[in-house]
Design a protein around this motif. Structure first.
Motif, PDB file in Angstrom:
ATOM      1  N   UNK A   1       0.834  -1.200   0.000  1.00  0.00           N
ATOM      2  CA  UNK A   1       0.000   0.000   0.000  1.00  0.00           C
ATOM      3  C   UNK A   1       0.870   1.251   0.000  1.00  0.00           C
ATOM      4  N   UNK A   2       1.903   1.257   0.832  1.00  0.00           N
ATOM      5  CA  UNK A   2       2.810   2.404   0.899  1.00  0.00           C
ATOM      6  C   UNK A   2       3.484   2.641  -0.444  1.00  0.00           C
ATOM      7  N   UNK A   3       3.866   1.553  -1.110  1.00  0.00           N
ATOM      8  CA  UNK A   3       4.564   1.665  -2.389  1.00  0.00           C
ATOM      9  C   UNK A   3       3.708   2.388  -3.423  1.00  0.00           C
ATOM     10  N   UNK A   4       2.425   2.086  -3.451  1.00  0.00           N
ATOM     11  CA  UNK A   4       1.504   2.759  -4.382  1.00  0.00           C
ATOM     12  C   UNK A   4       1.517   4.265  -4.154  1.00  0.00           C
ATOM     13  N   UNK A   5       1.445   4.677  -2.904  1.00  0.00           N
ATOM     14  CA  UNK A   5       1.355   6.105  -2.589  1.00  0.00           C
ATOM     15  C   UNK A   5       2.688   6.813  -2.826  1.00  0.00           C
ATOM     16  N   UNK A   6       3.796   6.160  -2.529  1.00  0.00           N
ATOM     17  CA  UNK A   6       5.097   6.780  -2.798  1.00  0.00           C
ATOM     18  C   UNK A   6       5.274   7.033  -4.285  1.00  0.00           C
ATOM     19  N   UNK A   7       4.869   6.082  -5.100  1.00  0.00           N
ATOM     20  CA  UNK A   7       5.010   6.257  -6.546  1.00  0.00           C
ATOM     21  C   UNK A   7       4.097   7.373  -7.048  1.00  0.00           C
ATOM     22  N   UNK A   8       2.895   7.454  -6.523  1.00  0.00           N
ATOM     23  CA  UNK A   8       1.990   8.539  -6.921  1.00  0.00           C
ATOM     24  C   UNK A   8       2.556   9.898  -6.518  1.00  0.00           C
ATOM     25  N   UNK A   9       3.205   9.949  -5.361  1.00  0.00           N
ATOM     26  CA  UNK A   9       3.746  11.211  -4.861  1.00  0.00           C
ATOM     27  C   UNK A   9       5.047  11.604  -5.569  1.00  0.00           C
ATOM     28  N   UNK A  10       5.649  10.680  -6.300  1.00  0.00           N
ATOM     29  CA  UNK A  10       6.886  10.973  -7.005  1.00  0.00           C
ATOM     30  C   UNK A  10       8.116  10.928  -6.126  1.00  0.00           C
ATOM     31  N   UNK A  11       7.998  10.338  -4.931  1.00  0.00           N
ATOM     32  CA  UNK A  11       9.133  10.214  -4.026  1.00  0.00           C
ATOM     33  C   UNK A  11       9.853   8.898  -4.281  1.00  0.00           C
ATOM     34  N   UNK A  12      11.138   8.854  -3.923  1.00  0.00           N
ATOM     35  CA  UNK A  12      11.881   7.602  -4.042  1.00  0.00           C
ATOM     36  C   UNK A  12      11.200   6.528  -3.202  1.00  0.00           C
ATOM     37  N   UNK A  13      11.010   5.367  -3.814  1.00  0.00           N
ATOM     38  CA  UNK A  13      10.343   4.261  -3.124  1.00  0.00           C
ATOM     39  C   UNK A  13      11.334   3.314  -2.471  1.00  0.00           C
ATOM     40  N   UNK A  14      12.596   3.729  -2.351  1.00  0.00           N
ATOM     41  CA  UNK A  14      13.640   2.823  -1.851  1.00  0.00           C
ATOM     42  C   UNK A  14      13.296   2.250  -0.481  1.00  0.00           C
ATOM     43  N   UNK A  15      12.822   3.095   0.428  1.00  0.00           N
ATOM     44  CA  UNK A  15      12.482   2.616   1.761  1.00  0.00           C
ATOM     45  C   UNK A  15      11.331   1.630   1.744  1.00  0.00           C
ATOM     46  N   UNK A  16      10.303   1.914   0.946  1.00  0.00           N
ATOM     47  CA  UNK A  16       9.173   0.987   0.821  1.00  0.00           C
ATOM     48  C   UNK A  16       9.627  -0.359   0.271  1.00  0.00           C
ATOM     49  N   UNK A  17      10.516  -0.310  -0.706  1.00  0.00           N
ATOM     50  CA  UNK A  17      11.003  -1.549  -1.313  1.00  0.00           C
ATOM     51  C   UNK A  17      11.766  -2.389  -0.297  1.00  0.00           C
ATOM     52  N   UNK A  18      12.540  -1.727   0.571  1.00  0.00           N
ATOM     53  CA  UNK A  18      13.262  -2.456   1.621  1.00  0.00           C
ATOM     54  C   UNK A  18      12.284  -3.179   2.531  1.00  0.00           C
TER      55      UNK A  18
END
Length: 261
Positions: free
Chosen positions: A85-102
């Motif tokens: 769920x977090x990954x979806x929102x990070x990508x929409x916000x245009x922020x690096x998803x590195x932390x979500x991926x970890x």
């Protein structure tokens, strides 16, 4: 400070964001404030952030929920869902998803997902990774999953590639908390207790410098296992006691780790 300013200006969104981040920070600094506090706050905040369309706040909040569910309560399937769920929102916000991926890769490694399914999901995430930190964060846990599949050389290779990236970008914490910790787990599974000791001792030293007591607790318990495997019982006992000292009472993962050894 941010919470106080937001309260004065009656900005509900900023006030909630500040409260969520403060509750998360307290998990690492203040034992008086626990996981339930953060989860209750997140339950209230998420609908507000959804109504306001604040993807950045939603991403952060779902990450914190995932950390509590998985890292503390051992509800790793819930951790995986929260990280997705977090990954979806990070990508929409245009922020690096590195932390979500970890966190998503960690949930796959520690959780109930069958190993081969988890490896395939990591491969999908690697194809989607847009920066070096994100790729490294996935590779570490894919390496751990390869170890669970009995492919130790493939696992070491993946972790080594991630370690090289962490060194390149100067991510000392990632090198300790991700590479060192998971390499230690891999070597424990492989039965190479000397290699496990080396990786975990370096991890513990760095985590202590960063005052990451939660991470230090579980890594100390793993180090105790490596020392026990080398017939160094007194040292193993000392590190198990260190793990006990660092463990929060509401951190189930840490609490069972030191008891196991």
């Amino acid at each position: 400070f941010a919470e106080a300013i937001a309260a004065d200006s009656r900005d509900t969104r900023i006030s909630l964001r500040a409260k969520v981040e403060l509750a998360h920070a307290r998990l690492f600094r203040d034992p008086a404030h626990g996981a339930d506090e953060l989860l209750e706050l997140a339950e209230h905040a998420i609908p507000v952030f959804e109504e306001l369309g604040d993807d950045r706040a939603l991403g952060r909040t779902w990450r914190h929920v995932g950390y509590v569910r998985g890292g503390m309560q051992c509800r790793n399937r819930d951790w995986e869902l929260a990280a997705e769920e977090a990954l979806v929102h990070y990508r929409r916000a245009g922020w690096s998803a590195a932390g979500c991926l970890a966190e998503l890769a960690a949930a796959l490694f520690f959780g109930p997902t069958p190993v081969q399914d988890a490896i395939r999901r990591c491969d999908e995430l690697l194809e989607q990774a847009t920066d070096k930190p994100g790729r490294a964060n996935i590779l570490v846990y894919k390496g751990g999953l390869e170890a669970l599949a009995g492919q130790f050389d493939a696992g070491r290779s993946a972790i080594a590639e991630a370690s090289s990236t962490y060194q390149e970008i100067g991510d000392v914490y990632g090198l300790a908390n991700n590479s060192g910790r998971i390499l230690g787990r891999l070597e424990l599974i492989a039965g190479d207790y000397a290699a496990a000791e080396l990786a975990l001792r370096e991890s513990c030293e760095t985590l202590e410098r960063f005052h990451d007591w939660a991470g230090l607790s579980t890594s100390s318990a793993d180090l105790a296992q490596a020392l026990y495997g080398r017939d160094r019982g007194e040292e193993a006992k000392a590190w198990a006691e260190r793990a006990e000292t660092c463990a929060r009472t509401d951190d189930l993962s840490a609490e069972f780790s030191w008891r196991a050894i």
